[in-house]
Design a protein around this motif. Structure first.
Motif, PDB file in Angstrom:
ATOM      1  N   VAL A 120      -7.683 -15.749 -18.778  1.00 49.87           N
ATOM      2  CA  VAL A 120      -7.056 -16.809 -17.986  1.00 49.87           C
ATOM      3  C   VAL A 120      -7.042 -16.426 -16.511  1.00 49.87           C
ATOM      4  O   VAL A 120      -7.364 -17.227 -15.629  1.00 49.87           O
ATOM      5  N   GLU A 161     -10.731 -18.853 -19.810  1.00 46.08           N
ATOM      6  CA  GLU A 161     -10.045 -18.988 -21.099  1.00 46.08           C
ATOM      7  C   GLU A 161     -10.843 -19.799 -22.110  1.00 46.08           C
ATOM      8  O   GLU A 161     -10.624 -19.688 -23.315  1.00 46.08           O
ATOM      9  N   ARG A 173      -5.266 -17.601 -28.008  1.00 40.11           N
ATOM     10  CA  ARG A 173      -3.960 -18.268 -27.926  1.00 40.11           C
ATOM     11  C   ARG A 173      -3.294 -18.393 -29.281  1.00 40.11           C
ATOM     12  O   ARG A 173      -2.367 -19.159 -29.470  1.00 40.11           O
TER      13      ARG A 173
END
Length: 375
Positions: free
Chosen positions: A185, A190, A229
Protein backbone atom coordinates in the motif's frame (compact mmCIF):
# COMPACT_ATOMS: atom_id res chain seq x y z
CA UNK A 1 35.10 -36.54 2.76
CA UNK A 2 31.71 -36.61 4.43
CA UNK A 3 29.00 -39.21 4.61
CA UNK A 4 25.44 -37.92 4.73
CA UNK A 5 22.57 -39.91 6.15
CA UNK A 6 24.67 -41.71 8.75
CA UNK A 7 27.61 -40.01 10.42
CA UNK A 8 30.18 -37.32 9.64
CA UNK A 9 33.87 -38.15 9.54
CA UNK A 10 35.78 -35.95 12.04
CA UNK A 11 38.10 -33.42 10.43
CA UNK A 12 36.36 -33.73 7.08
CA UNK A 13 37.14 -31.16 4.41
CA UNK A 14 34.42 -30.39 1.90
CA UNK A 15 34.57 -28.53 -1.38
CA UNK A 16 32.06 -26.58 -3.38
CA UNK A 17 31.40 -27.59 -6.98
CA UNK A 18 33.40 -25.91 -9.73
CA UNK A 19 31.69 -23.29 -11.89
CA UNK A 20 30.11 -24.45 -15.11
CA UNK A 21 31.75 -23.54 -18.37
CA UNK A 22 31.18 -19.94 -19.35
CA UNK A 23 30.13 -19.05 -15.83
CA UNK A 24 26.65 -20.51 -16.34
CA UNK A 25 24.95 -22.82 -13.90
CA UNK A 26 23.31 -26.05 -15.05
CA UNK A 27 21.80 -29.17 -13.54
CA UNK A 28 23.87 -31.99 -12.06
CA UNK A 29 25.35 -34.91 -13.96
CA UNK A 30 23.97 -38.31 -12.86
CA UNK A 31 25.95 -41.48 -13.56
CA UNK A 32 24.11 -44.75 -12.79
CA UNK A 33 22.45 -47.81 -14.33
CA UNK A 34 20.41 -48.52 -11.21
CA UNK A 35 16.84 -47.75 -12.33
CA UNK A 36 15.49 -47.42 -8.79
CA UNK A 37 18.30 -45.11 -7.72
CA UNK A 38 17.88 -43.06 -10.89
CA UNK A 39 14.18 -42.60 -10.16
CA UNK A 40 15.01 -41.28 -6.71
CA UNK A 41 17.69 -38.92 -8.01
CA UNK A 42 15.40 -37.58 -10.72
CA UNK A 43 12.72 -36.99 -8.11
CA UNK A 44 15.17 -35.06 -5.91
CA UNK A 45 16.34 -33.00 -8.88
CA UNK A 46 12.74 -32.11 -9.67
CA UNK A 47 12.20 -31.06 -6.05
CA UNK A 48 15.24 -28.78 -6.34
CA UNK A 49 14.10 -27.30 -9.64
CA UNK A 50 17.02 -28.73 -11.63
CA UNK A 51 17.19 -30.68 -14.90
CA UNK A 52 20.00 -33.25 -14.78
CA UNK A 53 22.04 -34.92 -17.50
CA UNK A 54 22.01 -38.72 -17.15
CA UNK A 55 24.68 -41.22 -18.29
CA UNK A 56 25.52 -44.85 -17.51
CA UNK A 57 29.25 -44.09 -17.31
CA UNK A 58 31.62 -41.18 -17.88
CA UNK A 59 30.11 -39.11 -20.73
CA UNK A 60 31.81 -39.53 -24.07
CA UNK A 61 31.21 -35.88 -24.91
CA UNK A 62 34.41 -34.01 -24.15
CA UNK A 63 34.12 -31.70 -21.15
CA UNK A 64 30.75 -32.89 -19.81
CA UNK A 65 32.28 -34.55 -16.78
CA UNK A 66 34.52 -31.60 -15.96
CA UNK A 67 31.93 -28.86 -16.61
CA UNK A 68 29.00 -30.23 -14.61
CA UNK A 69 28.49 -28.19 -11.41
CA UNK A 70 27.73 -31.38 -9.44
CA UNK A 71 28.25 -35.07 -10.25
CA UNK A 72 26.08 -37.74 -8.60
CA UNK A 73 27.63 -41.18 -9.06
CA UNK A 74 25.54 -44.21 -8.17
CA UNK A 75 27.43 -46.81 -6.17
CA UNK A 76 26.78 -49.24 -9.02
CA UNK A 77 28.79 -46.99 -11.38
CA UNK A 78 31.83 -46.40 -9.17
CA UNK A 79 34.04 -48.83 -11.10
CA UNK A 80 33.01 -47.33 -14.44
CA UNK A 81 34.09 -43.81 -13.48
CA UNK A 82 37.30 -44.85 -11.71
CA UNK A 83 39.50 -43.54 -14.53
CA UNK A 84 37.73 -40.20 -14.93
CA UNK A 85 39.59 -36.96 -14.33
CA UNK A 86 39.67 -35.93 -10.67
CA UNK A 87 37.47 -32.94 -9.89
CA UNK A 88 35.53 -31.34 -7.07
CA UNK A 89 31.80 -31.73 -6.47
CA UNK A 90 31.50 -35.52 -6.84
CA UNK A 91 29.02 -37.33 -4.58
CA UNK A 92 28.89 -41.12 -4.36
CA UNK A 93 25.26 -42.14 -3.73
CA UNK A 94 24.22 -45.51 -2.36
CA UNK A 95 21.65 -47.30 -0.22
CA UNK A 96 23.46 -49.96 1.80
CA UNK A 97 24.24 -48.39 5.17
CA UNK A 98 26.30 -51.43 6.21
CA UNK A 99 28.59 -51.58 3.15
CA UNK A 100 32.02 -50.56 4.47
CA UNK A 101 33.48 -50.86 0.97
CA UNK A 102 31.70 -47.70 -0.12
CA UNK A 103 34.48 -45.63 1.45
CA UNK A 104 37.15 -47.34 -0.61
CA UNK A 105 35.16 -46.79 -3.80
CA UNK A 106 34.62 -43.13 -2.89
CA UNK A 107 38.37 -42.65 -2.48
CA UNK A 108 39.00 -44.38 -5.80
CA UNK A 109 36.83 -41.90 -7.71
CA UNK A 110 37.83 -38.84 -5.68
CA UNK A 111 34.37 -38.19 -4.23
CA UNK A 112 33.90 -35.34 -1.78
CA UNK A 113 30.92 -36.99 -0.09
CA UNK A 114 29.33 -40.37 0.47
CA UNK A 115 25.56 -40.09 0.73
CA UNK A 116 23.08 -42.78 1.66
CA UNK A 117 19.43 -42.63 0.67
CA UNK A 118 16.85 -42.09 1.95
CA UNK A 119 18.41 -40.44 5.04
CA UNK A 120 20.44 -37.90 3.08
CA UNK A 121 17.66 -36.71 0.78
CA UNK A 122 17.21 -33.21 2.23
CA UNK A 123 20.93 -32.48 2.14
CA UNK A 124 21.08 -33.58 -1.48
CA UNK A 125 18.05 -31.49 -2.48
CA UNK A 126 19.71 -28.45 -0.94
CA UNK A 127 22.98 -29.13 -2.74
CA UNK A 128 21.25 -29.63 -6.10
CA UNK A 129 19.22 -26.46 -5.58
CA UNK A 130 22.43 -24.56 -4.83
CA UNK A 131 23.95 -25.44 -8.19
CA UNK A 132 20.66 -24.88 -10.01
CA UNK A 133 20.28 -21.37 -8.61
CA UNK A 134 23.92 -20.49 -8.41
CA UNK A 135 25.36 -19.71 -5.01
CA UNK A 136 27.21 -16.44 -4.65
CA UNK A 137 27.45 -13.73 -2.04
CA UNK A 138 24.22 -13.64 0.02
CA UNK A 139 22.14 -10.49 -0.01
CA UNK A 140 23.08 -7.70 2.36
CA UNK A 141 20.08 -7.89 4.67
CA UNK A 142 18.98 -4.82 6.61
CA UNK A 143 16.14 -4.62 9.12
CA UNK A 144 14.40 -1.38 10.08
CA UNK A 145 12.47 -1.07 13.33
CA UNK A 146 10.82 1.87 15.07
CA UNK A 147 11.91 2.95 18.53
CA UNK A 148 8.28 3.84 19.16
CA UNK A 149 5.05 3.81 17.18
CA UNK A 150 5.00 6.29 14.33
CA UNK A 151 8.77 6.66 14.20
CA UNK A 152 8.83 6.33 10.41
CA UNK A 153 10.47 2.90 10.18
CA UNK A 154 8.22 1.62 7.39
CA UNK A 155 8.81 4.72 5.32
CA UNK A 156 12.56 4.50 5.79
CA UNK A 157 12.48 0.79 4.86
CA UNK A 158 10.66 1.65 1.63
CA UNK A 159 13.06 4.50 0.85
CA UNK A 160 16.06 2.23 1.40
CA UNK A 161 14.61 -0.45 -0.88
CA UNK A 162 13.65 2.01 -3.61
CA UNK A 163 17.13 3.56 -3.48
CA UNK A 164 18.82 0.16 -3.66
CA UNK A 165 16.80 -0.77 -6.74
CA UNK A 166 17.53 2.58 -8.37
CA UNK A 167 21.25 1.89 -7.88
CA UNK A 168 20.85 -1.29 -9.94
CA UNK A 169 20.91 -3.86 -7.14
CA UNK A 170 18.55 -6.83 -7.03
CA UNK A 171 16.26 -5.73 -4.19
CA UNK A 172 13.57 -7.39 -2.12
CA UNK A 173 11.47 -5.48 0.41
CA UNK A 174 9.96 -7.70 3.10
CA UNK A 175 7.06 -6.64 5.31
CA UNK A 176 7.49 -8.51 8.59
CA UNK A 177 4.72 -6.60 10.36
CA UNK A 178 1.32 -8.20 9.70
CA UNK A 179 -0.45 -5.40 11.58
CA UNK A 180 1.24 -2.57 9.72
CA UNK A 181 -1.25 -2.22 6.87
CA UNK A 182 0.97 -3.60 4.11
CA UNK A 183 4.05 -2.11 2.48
CA UNK A 184 2.50 -2.71 -0.93
CA UNK A 185 0.00 0.00 0.00
CA UNK A 186 2.80 2.40 0.90
CA UNK A 187 4.35 1.67 -2.51
CA UNK A 188 1.04 2.16 -4.29
CA UNK A 189 0.81 -1.48 -5.35
CA UNK A 190 -1.92 -3.03 -3.24
CA UNK A 191 -3.63 -4.36 -6.42
CA UNK A 192 -0.41 -5.59 -8.05
CA UNK A 193 -0.38 -9.25 -9.05
CA UNK A 194 1.77 -11.60 -7.02
CA UNK A 195 1.85 -13.65 -3.85
CA UNK A 196 1.66 -12.29 -0.31
CA UNK A 197 2.81 -13.78 3.00
CA UNK A 198 -0.19 -16.10 3.59
CA UNK A 199 0.72 -18.03 0.43
CA UNK A 200 3.98 -19.09 2.10
CA UNK A 201 2.52 -20.12 5.45
CA UNK A 202 2.90 -23.82 4.64
CA UNK A 203 6.52 -23.52 3.44
CA UNK A 204 8.94 -26.02 4.93
CA UNK A 205 12.55 -26.87 4.24
CA UNK A 206 14.00 -25.04 1.28
CA UNK A 207 12.20 -22.46 -0.87
CA UNK A 208 13.62 -21.80 -4.32
CA UNK A 209 15.06 -18.29 -4.50
CA UNK A 210 14.27 -17.79 -8.16
CA UNK A 211 10.72 -19.06 -7.81
CA UNK A 212 10.18 -16.82 -4.79
CA UNK A 213 11.39 -13.74 -6.63
CA UNK A 214 9.28 -14.39 -9.70
CA UNK A 215 6.14 -14.97 -7.63
CA UNK A 216 6.19 -11.62 -5.82
CA UNK A 217 4.76 -8.27 -6.98
CA UNK A 218 7.24 -6.11 -8.90
CA UNK A 219 6.99 -2.45 -7.88
CA UNK A 220 9.42 0.35 -8.65
CA UNK A 221 12.07 -2.07 -9.97
CA UNK A 222 12.05 -4.18 -6.81
CA UNK A 223 10.14 -7.16 -5.46
CA UNK A 224 7.85 -6.84 -2.45
CA UNK A 225 6.70 -9.49 0.02
CA UNK A 226 3.81 -7.96 1.89
CA UNK A 227 0.54 -8.96 3.55
CA UNK A 228 -2.84 -9.29 1.93
CA UNK A 229 -6.09 -7.90 3.33
CA UNK A 230 -7.23 -11.24 4.72
CA UNK A 231 -7.45 -12.47 8.29
CA UNK A 232 -4.10 -14.30 8.36
CA UNK A 233 -1.75 -12.36 10.64
CA UNK A 234 0.80 -15.06 11.45
CA UNK A 235 3.20 -17.24 9.47
CA UNK A 236 4.96 -20.15 11.24
CA UNK A 237 8.59 -19.43 12.19
CA UNK A 238 9.90 -22.26 10.01
CA UNK A 239 8.18 -20.72 6.99
CA UNK A 240 9.63 -17.30 7.79
CA UNK A 241 13.08 -18.87 8.04
CA UNK A 242 12.74 -20.69 4.70
CA UNK A 243 11.42 -17.67 2.81
CA UNK A 244 14.01 -15.21 4.08
CA UNK A 245 16.84 -17.69 3.47
CA UNK A 246 15.65 -18.06 -0.12
CA UNK A 247 15.55 -14.29 -0.54
CA UNK A 248 19.10 -13.91 0.77
CA UNK A 249 20.50 -16.57 -1.58
CA UNK A 250 19.58 -14.41 -4.58
CA UNK A 251 22.14 -11.76 -3.64
CA UNK A 252 21.73 -7.99 -3.87
CA UNK A 253 19.91 -6.47 -0.92
CA UNK A 254 16.99 -7.42 1.29
CA UNK A 255 15.26 -4.77 3.39
CA UNK A 256 12.91 -5.91 6.17
CA UNK A 257 10.35 -3.70 7.90
CA UNK A 258 10.15 -5.09 11.44
CA UNK A 259 7.38 -4.82 14.04
CA UNK A 260 8.21 -3.59 17.52
CA UNK A 261 7.12 -6.82 19.19
CA UNK A 262 9.53 -9.79 19.13
CA UNK A 263 7.83 -13.16 18.59
CA UNK A 264 9.25 -16.41 17.22
CA UNK A 265 8.77 -15.35 13.60
CA UNK A 266 10.48 -12.00 14.12
CA UNK A 267 13.33 -13.76 15.94
CA UNK A 268 13.87 -15.86 12.80
CA UNK A 269 14.16 -12.66 10.76
CA UNK A 270 16.53 -11.03 13.25
CA UNK A 271 18.80 -14.07 13.12
CA UNK A 272 19.35 -13.55 9.38
CA UNK A 273 19.92 -9.78 9.42
CA UNK A 274 23.34 -8.30 8.78
CA UNK A 275 22.44 -4.84 10.13
CA UNK A 276 19.51 -3.43 12.08
CA UNK A 277 18.45 0.23 12.03
CA UNK A 278 16.52 1.52 15.03
CA UNK A 279 14.62 4.67 14.01
CA UNK A 280 14.25 6.98 17.02
CA UNK A 281 12.53 10.37 17.13
CA UNK A 282 14.65 12.81 19.13
CA UNK A 283 12.41 13.10 22.18
CA UNK A 284 12.86 11.68 25.65
CA UNK A 285 9.85 9.36 25.67
CA UNK A 286 10.87 7.94 22.30
CA UNK A 287 14.40 7.35 23.56
CA UNK A 288 13.04 5.56 26.63
CA UNK A 289 10.79 3.37 24.47
CA UNK A 290 13.63 2.72 22.02
CA UNK A 291 15.80 1.50 24.87
CA UNK A 292 13.35 -1.31 25.58
CA UNK A 293 13.14 -2.22 21.90
CA UNK A 294 16.93 -2.21 21.59
CA UNK A 295 17.23 -4.50 24.61
CA UNK A 296 14.86 -7.06 23.10
CA UNK A 297 16.29 -6.90 19.59
CA UNK A 298 19.87 -6.99 20.84
CA UNK A 299 19.30 -10.44 22.32
CA UNK A 300 19.29 -11.82 18.75
CA UNK A 301 20.84 -9.15 16.51
CA UNK A 302 24.42 -8.15 17.21
CA UNK A 303 24.75 -5.20 14.80
CA UNK A 304 22.04 -2.73 15.78
CA UNK A 305 22.52 0.95 14.96
CA UNK A 306 20.43 4.03 15.60
CA UNK A 307 19.01 6.41 13.01
CA UNK A 308 17.71 9.58 14.67
CA UNK A 309 14.77 11.57 13.35
CA UNK A 310 14.13 15.21 14.23
CA UNK A 311 12.86 17.65 15.20
CA UNK A 312 14.97 17.62 18.34
CA UNK A 313 13.75 18.13 21.87
CA UNK A 314 15.76 20.63 23.95
CA UNK A 315 19.11 19.20 24.98
CA UNK A 316 19.05 16.37 22.42
CA UNK A 317 20.88 15.84 19.18
CA UNK A 318 21.62 12.71 17.17
CA UNK A 319 24.86 11.94 19.00
CA UNK A 320 23.23 12.33 22.39
CA UNK A 321 20.40 9.97 21.43
CA UNK A 322 22.93 7.38 20.29
CA UNK A 323 24.89 7.83 23.52
CA UNK A 324 21.82 7.38 25.69
CA UNK A 325 20.96 4.17 23.84
CA UNK A 326 24.54 2.92 23.75
CA UNK A 327 24.32 2.23 20.01
CA UNK A 328 26.41 3.24 16.99
CA UNK A 329 24.96 6.22 15.11
CA UNK A 330 24.04 5.81 11.45
CA UNK A 331 23.02 9.43 11.12
CA UNK A 332 20.07 11.74 11.09
CA UNK A 333 17.07 10.65 9.02
CA UNK A 334 15.98 13.78 7.16
CA UNK A 335 12.56 15.15 7.98
CA UNK A 336 10.51 15.30 4.79
CA UNK A 337 6.79 15.49 4.20
CA UNK A 338 6.93 11.99 2.67
CA UNK A 339 8.45 10.68 5.88
CA UNK A 340 5.84 12.28 8.12
CA UNK A 341 2.81 11.78 5.84
CA UNK A 342 3.72 8.97 3.42
CA UNK A 343 0.17 8.11 2.41
CA UNK A 344 -0.41 11.61 1.07
CA UNK A 345 2.32 11.24 -1.56
CA UNK A 346 1.61 9.60 -4.89
CA UNK A 347 5.19 8.37 -5.10
CA UNK A 348 6.95 6.14 -2.59
CA UNK A 349 9.59 7.65 -0.31
CA UNK A 350 12.92 8.15 -2.05
CA UNK A 351 11.50 7.44 -5.50
CA UNK A 352 12.65 10.72 -7.06
CA UNK A 353 16.30 10.12 -6.21
CA UNK A 354 16.54 13.72 -5.07
CA UNK A 355 16.22 15.36 -1.69
CA UNK A 356 17.70 14.69 1.76
CA UNK A 357 16.01 11.32 2.30
CA UNK A 358 17.26 9.89 -1.00
CA UNK A 359 20.78 11.14 -0.24
CA UNK A 360 20.65 9.61 3.24
CA UNK A 361 19.67 6.23 1.77
CA UNK A 362 22.28 6.34 -0.98
CA UNK A 363 25.04 7.19 1.49
CA UNK A 364 23.87 4.41 3.81
CA UNK A 365 24.12 1.79 1.04
CA UNK A 366 27.53 3.03 -0.04
CA UNK A 367 28.87 2.59 3.49
CA UNK A 368 27.07 -0.67 4.20
CA UNK A 369 28.15 -2.33 0.95
CA UNK A 370 31.71 -1.20 1.51
CA UNK A 371 31.66 -2.67 5.02
CA UNK A 372 30.26 -5.93 3.65
CA UNK A 373 33.02 -6.12 1.07
CA UNK A 374 30.53 -6.00 -1.81
CA UNK A 375 31.57 -2.67 -3.28
Amino acid sequence: MQRRGTKTVPGAVTHGPPPAAGGRQSGPLIVTEDAELLDDLLRLCAAAGATPEVHHSVPEQRGSWEAAPLVLVGDDAARRVRGAARRRGVVLVGRDQDDSGVWRRAVEIGADHVLMLPDGEQWLVDRIADVAEGVGRPALTVGVIGGRGGAGASTLACALAVTSAREGLRTLLVDADPLGGGLDVLLGGETAEGLRWPAFAASRGRVGGGALEESLPALHSLRVLSWDRGDCVAVPPQAVRAVLAAARRRGGTVVVDLPRRIDDGVAEVLAQLDVGLLVVPAELRAVAAAGRVASAVGMVLRDLRVAVRGPYAPGLDDREVARLLGLPLVGEVPVESALLRPNESKRPPGASGRGPLARFCKEFWERALLEAGAA
